[in-house]
Design an enzyme around this catalytic site. Structure first.
Site, PDB file in Angstrom:
ATOM      1  N   GLN A   1      60.676  46.501  19.089  1.00  7.07           N
ATOM      2  CA  GLN A   1      61.480  46.483  20.314  1.00  7.07           C
ATOM      3  C   GLN A   1      60.681  46.890  21.546  1.00  7.07           C
ATOM      4  O   GLN A   1      59.595  47.456  21.445  1.00  7.07           O
ATOM      5  CB  GLN A   1      62.670  47.432  20.160  1.00  7.07           C
ATOM      6  CG  GLN A   1      63.756  46.943  19.215  1.00  7.07           C
ATOM      7  CD  GLN A   1      65.008  47.786  19.341  1.00  7.07           C
ATOM      8  OE1 GLN A   1      65.287  48.625  18.513  1.00  7.07           O
ATOM      9  NE2 GLN A   1      65.751  47.564  20.408  1.00  7.07           N
ATOM     10  N   HIS A   2      61.240  46.578  22.710  1.00  5.04           N
ATOM     11  CA  HIS A   2      60.865  47.136  24.017  1.00  5.04           C
ATOM     12  C   HIS A   2      59.567  46.619  24.635  1.00  5.04           C
ATOM     13  O   HIS A   2      59.276  46.949  25.776  1.00  5.04           O
ATOM     14  CB  HIS A   2      60.765  48.665  23.950  1.00  5.04           C
ATOM     15  CG  HIS A   2      61.905  49.351  23.285  1.00  5.04           C
ATOM     16  ND1 HIS A   2      63.218  49.125  23.634  1.00  5.04           N
ATOM     17  CD2 HIS A   2      61.930  50.268  22.276  1.00  5.04           C
ATOM     18  CE1 HIS A   2      64.005  49.880  22.872  1.00  5.04           C
ATOM     19  NE2 HIS A   2      63.243  50.568  22.038  1.00  5.04           N
TER      20      HIS A   2
ATOM     21  N   ASP B   1      63.583  44.953  15.553  1.00  3.13           N
ATOM     22  CA  ASP B   1      63.384  45.390  14.168  1.00  3.13           C
ATOM     23  C   ASP B   1      64.486  46.309  13.674  1.00  3.13           C
ATOM     24  O   ASP B   1      64.896  46.219  12.512  1.00  3.13           O
ATOM     25  CB  ASP B   1      62.008  46.039  13.994  1.00  3.13           C
ATOM     26  CG  ASP B   1      61.695  47.135  14.998  1.00  3.13           C
ATOM     27  OD1 ASP B   1      62.568  47.476  15.828  1.00  3.13           O
ATOM     28  OD2 ASP B   1      60.568  47.662  14.956  1.00  3.13           O
TER      29      ASP B   1
END
Length: 503
Positions: A82-83, A245
């Site tokens: 992520q991110h 994820d």
């Protein structure tokens, strides 16, 4: 028979699994590592070609192990870390290395965003969650500040899994679950937030660069012919929306209905659970993400779990078997020895500059056995801190599904059950994110207008997500009562050492 692939592009490696919709076992799997660019200033970056090269290698391994032709794979989905921030120009070229979730170089920019929105409570009210330094929004502001010549070329903002979807299909889209980890999405309305986009970029370049949002069961396209050739797939292979994820791991552990919490005893600790309505907490410590099955996924992350226990293991120069044997000899409470395990600072509670410490040492408790137990107990208390935040929001927790390296320890499973006073069990497949992606691909491929979406997903989870009954662990009432007292002692120590922590 229909075959499906799940891809998980994590920080350290990319994994691929292949499953048969009619059979339970995984047919084939592959994994390939990728490096990371690190610097003392908090920089943590990767090149996108490392991901695609690792994906090709892992796919080849999985197909070979499965003993199939890749052209038999009907659909696939991507789980991604992520991110991360992947900036593209108008031709689809990546403009810079990808800043990852663990990059902390943008801390100042993150605070600028929170201040611009009016502080913590105003930000929670606006977005439904609190942007953290690791989220995408601050990376975008940093990029605009320090890469102005590249900013002028920015045409699309993608997350890591979005980029792999683009590489596979040529389509620029984002899925609600992963998008909610950008700090740019209103999680209640499931739409990009124009106010925060306008603060970062009043000229509108960012707003125009945000991709179309799609729901979790969406087929976003088929694999491009040139990529199909490289992966050994058919150009008719469908690509599902995929997700972050954590969202894919929720599906891969069957965490798609209220009452189940997935808990990872990994390097860091992660807790997440399903909700059928937005969880907009009054605490910034709960990340009120959307899920990748069209619900919500409140999540909490602590920074010190097996990272803490491994530090103690290395201190005593023990292998894992000796560590576990020593842990098995211990009794609850470590004979009064207590640890604050903040070797890496802490995210929940928010103590980024905290340090680890030992307390109540005396001649009777200063031994390896108690040091080891204190590390395990304190890491578990940190996770209970998160569980209690969930419970304060009215989130019901009936069962904890454990993943991660720490879950392999029978003793630690019992400690978790007793500290949380909740039954725990492990899933049989530890590659939960890749399995979740494969299940989502099946879900996407099988849906018709006549079928109930959530019931169909539940059917696939029931078929593929298996619980390891040998690991089922029930709280012991007497020990759970003891740990409730020990946990309160831990909170007293925590708030004495760090008065800024609010209980």
């Amino acid at each position: 028979m229909a075959l499906y692939a799940g891809i998980d592009c994590g920080t350290q490696s990319t994994k691929v699994i292949i499953v048969d919709s009619q059979k339970t076992p995984i047919l084939g799997e592959g994994s390939s590592p990728h490096p990371i660019i690190s610097d003392s200033n908090g920089r943590r970056e990767q090149q996108v070609h490392w991901w695609t090269e690792a994906l090709e290698s892992a796919f080849s391994q999985a197909i070979e192990q499965a003993g199939i032709s890749g052209t038999e794979i009907a659909a696939l989905a991507v789980s991604g870390q992520q991110h991360g921030f992947v900036p593209l120009d108008a031709e689809g070229h990546v403009l810079a290395p990808v800043k990852l979730w663990c990059d902390t170089e943008t801390a100042a920019e993150n605070q600028e965003i929170i201040d611009a929105l009016g502080g913590t409570q105003a930000t929670l009210a606006q977005l439904g969650l609190m942007p953290q330094t690791g989220y995408t929004a601050s990376k975008i502001l940093w990029f605009k500040k320090y890469r102005p010549e590249l900013w002028e070329k920015l045409n699309a903002v993608l997350l890591p899994h979005d980029y792999l979807n683009y590489w596979l299909t040529g389509r620029l889209v984002a899925e609600y679950g992963d998008a909610s980890g950008t700090g740019l999405l209103n999680i209640r309305k499931r739409e990009w937030d124009n106010q925060i986009a306008q603060f970062i970029d009043p000229d509108g370049r960012l707003w125009n660069a945000l991709p179309e949002l799609v729901s979790a069961e969406t087929c976003i396209g088929t694999v491009r012919p040139e990529i199909a050739r490289r992966l050994g797939l058919s150009p008719t292979t469908k690509v599902a929306s995929g997700g972050g994820d954590n969202m894919m791991a929720a599906i891969g552990t069957g965490n798609i209905i209220p009452g189940i919490t997935t808990m990872s005893l990994g390097t860091s600790g992660t807790l997440f659970t399903y909700s059928d309505k937005p969880i907009v907490a009054d605490s910034e410590m709960i990340a009120g993400f959307c899920s990748s099955n069209n619900g919500w996924l409140p999540l909490i992350c602590t920074m010190n779990v097996t990272s803490a226990t491994t530090t103690i293991q290395k201190l005593f120069n023990m292998d894992i078997q000796t560590f576990n044997d020593t842990l098995n000899q211990s009794k609850p409470g470590a004979n009064g020895l207590m640890m604050l395990p903040f070797f890496n600072g802490e995210r929940v509670p928010p103590l980024p500059h905290a340090k680890a410490s030992l307390h109540n040492l005396n001649t009777s408790n200063m031994n390896q056995q108690n040091f080891i137990l204190a590390a395990v107990e304190s890491a578990t208390y940190g996770l209970r801190f998160g569980i209690e935040l969930f419970r304060k929001q009215g989130i019901e927790i009936n069962e904890i599904r454990l993943t991660g390296g720490g879950a392999r320890s029978k003793k630690w499973r019992q400690i978790v059950a007793d500290v949380m006073n909740t039954p725990v069990i492990c899933v049989t497949n530890q590659e939960a994110a890749a399995l979740g992606a494969a299940i989502q691909a099946m879900w996407c491929d099988s849906l018709t207008e006549e079928k109930d979406k959530q019931m169909q997903l539940a059917h696939f989870c029931q078929h593929f997500v298996h619980l390891d009954e040998e690991t089922r662990t029930i709280p012991t009432p007497e020990t759970a009562a003891l740990y409730d007292v020990f946990y309160q002692d831990y909170l007293s120590l925590l708030t004495t050492e760090y008065p800024e922590v609010k209980i």
